[in-house]
Design a protein around this motif. Structure first.
Motif, PDB file in Angstrom:
ATOM      1  N   GLU A 435      45.754  37.504  47.489  1.00 61.55           N
ATOM      2  CA  GLU A 435      44.809  38.102  48.428  1.00 61.55           C
ATOM      3  C   GLU A 435      44.174  39.354  47.841  1.00 61.55           C
ATOM      4  O   GLU A 435      42.958  39.579  47.986  1.00 61.55           O
ATOM      5  CB  GLU A 435      45.523  38.425  49.747  1.00 61.55           C
ATOM      6  CG  GLU A 435      44.648  39.084  50.796  1.00 61.55           C
ATOM      7  CD  GLU A 435      43.485  38.229  51.238  1.00 61.55           C
ATOM      8  OE1 GLU A 435      42.536  38.784  51.830  1.00 61.55           O
ATOM      9  OE2 GLU A 435      43.516  36.990  51.023  1.00 61.55           O
ATOM     10  N   LEU A 436      44.971  40.165  47.150  1.00 63.72           N
ATOM     11  CA  LEU A 436      44.435  41.378  46.542  1.00 63.72           C
ATOM     12  C   LEU A 436      43.435  41.042  45.431  1.00 63.72           C
ATOM     13  O   LEU A 436      42.391  41.709  45.293  1.00 63.72           O
ATOM     14  CB  LEU A 436      45.575  42.244  45.991  1.00 63.72           C
ATOM     15  CG  LEU A 436      46.454  42.923  47.049  1.00 63.72           C
ATOM     16  CD1 LEU A 436      47.656  43.595  46.403  1.00 63.72           C
ATOM     17  CD2 LEU A 436      45.644  43.940  47.845  1.00 63.72           C
ATOM     18  N   GLU A 437      43.776  40.002  44.677  1.00 60.55           N
ATOM     19  CA  GLU A 437      42.864  39.572  43.614  1.00 60.55           C
ATOM     20  C   GLU A 437      41.560  39.051  44.215  1.00 60.55           C
ATOM     21  O   GLU A 437      40.468  39.325  43.709  1.00 60.55           O
ATOM     22  CB  GLU A 437      43.534  38.481  42.768  1.00 60.55           C
ATOM     23  CG  GLU A 437      42.665  37.952  41.631  1.00 60.55           C
ATOM     24  CD  GLU A 437      42.291  39.028  40.636  1.00 60.55           C
ATOM     25  OE1 GLU A 437      41.191  38.920  40.044  1.00 60.55           O
ATOM     26  OE2 GLU A 437      43.085  39.976  40.431  1.00 60.55           O
ATOM     27  N   ARG A 438      41.674  38.325  45.325  1.00 61.45           N
ATOM     28  CA  ARG A 438      40.472  37.816  45.978  1.00 61.45           C
ATOM     29  C   ARG A 438      39.592  38.975  46.469  1.00 61.45           C
ATOM     30  O   ARG A 438      38.370  38.937  46.334  1.00 61.45           O
ATOM     31  CB  ARG A 438      40.900  36.934  47.172  1.00 61.45           C
ATOM     32  CG  ARG A 438      39.704  36.225  47.863  1.00 61.45           C
ATOM     33  CD  ARG A 438      40.175  35.461  49.068  1.00 61.45           C
ATOM     34  NE  ARG A 438      40.603  36.370  50.122  1.00 61.45           N
ATOM     35  CZ  ARG A 438      39.774  36.981  50.977  1.00 61.45           C
ATOM     36  NH1 ARG A 438      38.455  36.778  50.886  1.00 61.45           N
ATOM     37  NH2 ARG A 438      40.238  37.803  51.894  1.00 61.45           N
ATOM     38  N   GLN A 439      40.255  39.993  47.015  1.00 57.38           N
ATOM     39  CA  GLN A 439      39.496  41.146  47.509  1.00 57.38           C
ATOM     40  C   GLN A 439      38.797  41.889  46.370  1.00 57.38           C
ATOM     41  O   GLN A 439      37.640  42.338  46.509  1.00 57.38           O
ATOM     42  CB  GLN A 439      40.418  42.095  48.274  1.00 57.38           C
ATOM     43  CG  GLN A 439      40.913  41.541  49.609  1.00 57.38           C
ATOM     44  CD  GLN A 439      41.848  42.494  50.340  1.00 57.38           C
ATOM     45  OE1 GLN A 439      41.878  43.692  50.008  1.00 57.38           O
ATOM     46  NE2 GLN A 439      42.581  41.972  51.314  1.00 57.38           N
ATOM     47  N   ARG A 440      39.472  41.984  45.218  1.00 58.78           N
ATOM     48  CA  ARG A 440      38.844  42.642  44.061  1.00 58.78           C
ATOM     49  C   ARG A 440      37.627  41.848  43.562  1.00 58.78           C
ATOM     50  O   ARG A 440      36.594  42.406  43.214  1.00 58.78           O
ATOM     51  CB  ARG A 440      39.881  42.809  42.928  1.00 58.78           C
ATOM     52  CG  ARG A 440      40.782  44.029  43.100  1.00 58.78           C
ATOM     53  CD  ARG A 440      41.528  44.330  41.804  1.00 58.78           C
ATOM     54  NE  ARG A 440      42.448  43.254  41.442  1.00 58.78           N
ATOM     55  CZ  ARG A 440      43.704  43.191  41.836  1.00 58.78           C
ATOM     56  NH1 ARG A 440      44.223  44.130  42.644  1.00 58.78           N
ATOM     57  NH2 ARG A 440      44.488  42.192  41.454  1.00 58.78           N
ATOM     58  N   SER A 441      37.813  40.538  43.555  1.00 56.19           N
ATOM     59  CA  SER A 441      36.700  39.685  43.098  1.00 56.19           C
ATOM     60  C   SER A 441      35.484  39.830  44.004  1.00 56.19           C
ATOM     61  O   SER A 441      34.341  39.888  43.544  1.00 56.19           O
ATOM     62  CB  SER A 441      37.139  38.226  43.039  1.00 56.19           C
ATOM     63  OG  SER A 441      38.180  38.040  42.120  1.00 56.19           O
ATOM     64  N   LEU A 442      35.769  39.876  45.307  1.00 58.60           N
ATOM     65  CA  LEU A 442      34.700  40.048  46.266  1.00 58.60           C
ATOM     66  C   LEU A 442      33.991  41.392  46.064  1.00 58.60           C
ATOM     67  O   LEU A 442      32.767  41.520  46.144  1.00 58.60           O
ATOM     68  CB  LEU A 442      35.224  39.936  47.705  1.00 58.60           C
ATOM     69  CG  LEU A 442      35.597  38.503  48.169  1.00 58.60           C
ATOM     70  CD1 LEU A 442      36.278  38.567  49.539  1.00 58.60           C
ATOM     71  CD2 LEU A 442      34.331  37.635  48.236  1.00 58.60           C
ATOM     72  N   ALA A 443      34.790  42.420  45.808  1.00 59.30           N
ATOM     73  CA  ALA A 443      34.233  43.747  45.620  1.00 59.30           C
ATOM     74  C   ALA A 443      33.354  43.829  44.368  1.00 59.30           C
ATOM     75  O   ALA A 443      32.285  44.429  44.351  1.00 59.30           O
ATOM     76  CB  ALA A 443      35.358  44.793  45.566  1.00 59.30           C
ATOM     77  N   GLU A 444      33.842  43.180  43.293  1.00 59.34           N
ATOM     78  CA  GLU A 444      33.095  43.188  42.030  1.00 59.34           C
ATOM     79  C   GLU A 444      31.862  42.315  42.110  1.00 59.34           C
ATOM     80  O   GLU A 444      30.836  42.582  41.455  1.00 59.34           O
ATOM     81  CB  GLU A 444      34.001  42.729  40.887  1.00 59.34           C
ATOM     82  CG  GLU A 444      35.124  43.716  40.588  1.00 59.34           C
ATOM     83  CD  GLU A 444      36.122  43.167  39.568  1.00 59.34           C
ATOM     84  OE1 GLU A 444      35.923  42.008  39.145  1.00 59.34           O
ATOM     85  OE2 GLU A 444      37.072  43.872  39.235  1.00 59.34           O
ATOM     86  N   GLY A 445      31.945  41.209  42.863  1.00 57.23           N
ATOM     87  CA  GLY A 445      30.832  40.273  42.916  1.00 57.23           C
ATOM     88  C   GLY A 445      29.749  40.719  43.857  1.00 57.23           C
ATOM     89  O   GLY A 445      28.640  40.234  43.761  1.00 57.23           O
TER      90      GLY A 445
END
Length: 445
Positions: A435-445
């Motif tokens: 979930e944390l990785e998904r949130q980071r990806s969303l933030a970067e994208g």
């Protein structure tokens, strides 16, 4: 599921015999003996005896008049005056001045006086003197021997009472049901339960054969004896008869317990509920038992209602355990909003942190994550939590839901130290990392 607590009732207390034999014997003695020496003497003198012929001396007129005078004083409650007349009769010329039948009537009236004074030992001695006289009417001897047996029971001299009663049985052609019950009570006191049961069942059958309703205390004695013998089926049978003819709270409660012994859970619940809806369960322990039975019968809503009513009106004790039962019932009934206040009270009144840990679980179910965190931390710090690994899993979930990921990870790692929760904790950590990785990806994208 909360299991029914067997310690709520002990079997012995639940099915104890509600009968004091000595008191019953006194009541029966007053009813059966009559204490009317002159009227009974005349009847006994006239009664035909088909088994033996006794040449009974006549009751002379002057003796009859003195006896009548003494009896009149006794009936007027002037017992010392009655006793003085009798003393004079015995003293006048000595006992030899009276024949055996006259002397028997004198002792019979003495016995009445002593009994009225509650001097049972002297009354018994006087009756023994009655039957020791030769050539008295057989009916008089039979009646007196029955009274002697009863007086032994009054004095709790069970062995002599049984022996006296057996002698009476040998002499009488038509023993009545009360006599069999009295004999049964004697054997019960001597712990000879087989003979006690045989005699009380005889009394019950005598009444049944005549289409008469046996007395409640007879069924109670039979019920107790079957229970002591371990015959649960017959105990239930007697209780069902008692409920048919003498419906009372104690029998509903007892038969419910016995259905439980028979593993008849639906009948156990139905019997107890019948007592409850009639307002018979006025004790808190009985109401808590009713709630447990509803929980065991998968009717948690009714269990919760019973606990709620009892706790509000004060019949159920305001303590942690009872609030815990109420809270658990509401939760099983999917009434989380009602479960929470009950569990809050249960936890506040508890000496350990276990209920705070459980309260935290309920808060989590209701999406009250901050309250869940507070409750579980309070429980863990207080100590006494049965499964701290489970509590830390719930704590980790609450932290995760409030985005406190570092604290969530710490809670999951602590839970993982217990092998019972290690797999589940690892799954949560993996899920959180994803979930944390998904949130980071969303933030970067």
């Amino acid at each position: 599921m909360i299991l029914l607590k067997n310690h709520i009732w002990t079997r012995a207390a639940l099915l104890a015999l509600p009968l004091v034999v000595a008191q019953v014997a006194v009541t029966q003695l007053q009813r059966d003996a009559g204490f009317a020496p002159l009227s009974s003497a005349v009847a006994q003198e006239k009664q035909a005896d088909t088994r033996e012929t006794r040449r009974t001396p006549a009751l002379r007129n002057k003796v009859y008049e003195k006896l009548a005078e003494a009896q009149a004083e006794a009936e007027a409650k002037n017992l010392p005056g009655a006793e003085k007349i009798l003393d004079g009769m015995v003293a006048a010329g000595g006992k030899k001045a009276l024949n055996s039948y006259e002397l028997a009537n004198v002792y019979n009236l003495y016995a009445f006086i002593y009994y009225s004074q509650e001097n049972y030992s002297k009354a018994l001695k006087a009756y023994e003197n009655v039957v020791s006289q030769p050539d008295i009417p057989l009916a008089m001897e039979i009646n007196t021997r029955y009274t002697i047996a009863q007086l032994y029971f009054v004095q709790e001299d069970w062995k002599r009472g049984i022996d006296a009663l057996l002698k009476w049985f040998d002499m009488t052609e038509t023993p009545n049901a009360n006599a069999y019950v009295l004999l049964s009570q004697g054997y019960y006191q001597m712990k000879d339960y087989d003979k006690a049961l045989l005699n009380v069942e005889k009394a019950i059958s005598m009444f049944n054969e005549k289409g008469k309703l046996p007395k409640e205390q007879w069924y109670n004695l039979a019920r107790f004896l079957y229970f002591e013998k371990g015959d649960i089926d017959k105990t239930v049978e007697i209780l069902e008869i008692l409920l048919t003819h003498y419906p009372k709270k104690q029998y509903w409660v007892q038969v419910s317990h016995m259905y439980g012994e028979q593993k008849k859970e639906p009948e156990q619940l139905a019997a107890m509920e019948t007592a409850y809806v009639q307002g018979m369960l006025d004790k808190g322990t009985e109401q808590v038992t009713m709630a447990y039975l509803f929980l065991n019968g998968d009717v948690p809503y009714k269990a919760a209602k019973v606990m709620d009513k009892g706790l509000k009106d004060g019949t159920i004790e305001d303590k942690s355990k009872n609030w815990e039962v109420a809270g658990s019932a509401w939760r099983q009934a999917q009434e989380v909003d009602k479960s929470i206040p009950a569990m809050e009270k249960a936890a506040a009144k508890s000496d350990t942190g276990e209920l705070y840990a459980r309260l935290g679980n309920i808060y989590l179910d209701g999406d009250e994550n901050e309250k869940a965190i507070s409750a579980i931390n309070k429980g863990l710090s207080r100590g006494g939590v049965k499964r701290p690994d489970n509590a830390r899993l719930v704590l980790g979930m609450a932290y995760f839901n409030t985005k406190q990921y570092d604290k969530a990870r710490e809670a999951f790692k602590s839970a993982a130290r217990d092998e019972r929760s290690s797999k589940y904790a690892a799954q949560w950590i993996k899920y959180m990392d994803t979930e944390l990785e998904r949130q980071r990806s969303l933030a970067e994208g």
